[in-house]
Design a protein around this motif. Structure first.
Motif, mmCIF file in Angstrom:
data_model
loop_
_atom_site.group_PDB
_atom_site.id
_atom_site.type_symbol
_atom_site.label_atom_id
_atom_site.label_comp_id
_atom_site.label_asym_id
_atom_site.label_seq_id
_atom_site.Cartn_x
_atom_site.Cartn_y
_atom_site.Cartn_z
ATOM 1 N N ASP A 8 0.841 -1.195 0.000
ATOM 2 C CA ASP A 8 0.000 0.000 0.000
ATOM 3 C C ASP A 8 0.878 1.248 0.000
ATOM 4 O O ASP A 8 1.918 1.294 0.665
ATOM 5 C CB ASP A 8 -0.900 -0.022 1.248
ATOM 6 N N ASN A 16 4.357 4.383 -4.579
ATOM 7 C CA ASN A 16 4.823 3.251 -3.799
ATOM 8 C C ASN A 16 6.193 2.815 -4.322
ATOM 9 O O ASN A 16 6.314 2.350 -5.454
ATOM 10 C CB ASN A 16 3.817 2.094 -3.897
ATOM 11 N N ARG A 217 -4.467 -7.775 6.364
ATOM 12 C CA ARG A 217 -5.265 -6.554 6.219
ATOM 13 C C ARG A 217 -5.396 -5.818 7.549
ATOM 14 O O ARG A 217 -5.339 -4.574 7.595
ATOM 15 C CB ARG A 217 -6.650 -6.914 5.667
ATOM 16 N N LEU A 220 -2.228 -3.898 8.101
ATOM 17 C CA LEU A 220 -2.220 -2.692 7.270
ATOM 18 C C LEU A 220 -3.145 -1.626 7.850
ATOM 19 O O LEU A 220 -2.748 -0.451 7.971
ATOM 20 C CB LEU A 220 -2.638 -3.029 5.843
ATOM 21 N N ASN A 231 5.210 4.001 2.635
ATOM 22 C CA ASN A 231 4.681 2.825 1.930
ATOM 23 C C ASN A 231 4.711 1.635 2.880
ATOM 24 O O ASN A 231 5.626 1.502 3.691
ATOM 25 C CB ASN A 231 5.525 2.502 0.708
#
Length: 240
Positions: A8, A16, A217, A220, A231
């Motif tokens: 991401d 990125n 996830r 993140l 990033n």
């Protein structure tokens, strides 16, 4: 083995500069975090993963990997020379470089190569251990007794790399090995994650059950929730 990958841009960066490698047939996974010059970081990290991928296909092919450390180091040395050469030939990319943390996952053995400050952790029975050592000025200051370990994350020197791929014609690689057990969770990440979350926060998210994609996830989202300044690249593996 199950694995999940997320990369991401984060909340503040425009592009990125991280790249990752996931070659499941070889058990090879890597995270690269580029640095240096206009577009140089993105170029360096991409060159690294492309070169290593090509090395595995062309040089290793269908052969068994008898010496994992030798294979991974050879691939990284080749990538280093390529990035350094490109930086010499193109002034716009001069002094570009990238971190790399790479893992070869065998049936019972984990082999790791590290240059820079991307990290690899193993979580076993709820206990998180960082295998890699950051090649930063702040880490060196901890080793020299100039600052305490708990001061490192907030130090102004924590993002000054003392070692990176492609900055010089030759590179020194740190290697680590660990036996693997069923249920082990392996986390490779760029510092966009490790700067945002401390080890206790990471360990609390790395649950032994559930989807590795869901857990990745959650990592993140937690890093983004604390600012997402850089990033963020995450590779998460569970040994079955």
């Amino acid at each position: 083995m199950e694995f999940a990958v997320i990369s991401d841009t984060g909340l503040l960066r425009k592009q990125n500069e991280d790249h990752y490698l996931a070659m499941e047939p070889y058990g090879l996974f890597a995270v690269c975090d580029g640095m240096g010059g206009h577009k140089g970081g993105e170029i360096a990290s991409r060159l690294a993963v492309d070169c290593i991928r090509q090395y595995m296909v062309n040089e290793v092919g269908d052969n068994d990997i008898d010496s994992p450390i030798a294979v991974i180091n050879s691939a990284i040395h080749k990538a280093n020379r390529l990035i350094w050469s490109e930086g010499q030939d193109n002034q716009e990319w001069h002094e570009m470089g990238t971190t790399i943390t790479a893992a070869l996952v065998g049936k019972k053995q984990l082999s790791v190569a590290n240059v820079g400050d991307s990290s690899l952790y193993i979580c076993r029975k709820g206990e998180l251990k960082k295998l890699t050592r950051d090649h930063t000025l702040a880490e060196q200051m901890v080793s020299d007794g100039l600052i305490k370990q708990e001061e490192k994350r907030n130090s102004a020197y924590n993002h000054i790399l003392t070692r990176a791929l492609g900055v010089q014609q030759e590179v020194q690689i740190d290697n680590f090995e660990s036996r693997l057990y069923t249920g082990d969770i392996i986390l490779l990440c760029s510092d966009g994650l490790s700067d945002m979350l401390d080890e206790n926060e990471i360990a609390a998210i790395l649950q032994p059950d559930g989807s590795v994609q869901k857990v990745a996830r959650q990592l993140l989202d937690a890093a983004l929730g604390k600012g997402g300044f850089d990033n963020i690249t995450i590779i998460l593996l569970r040994i079955n």
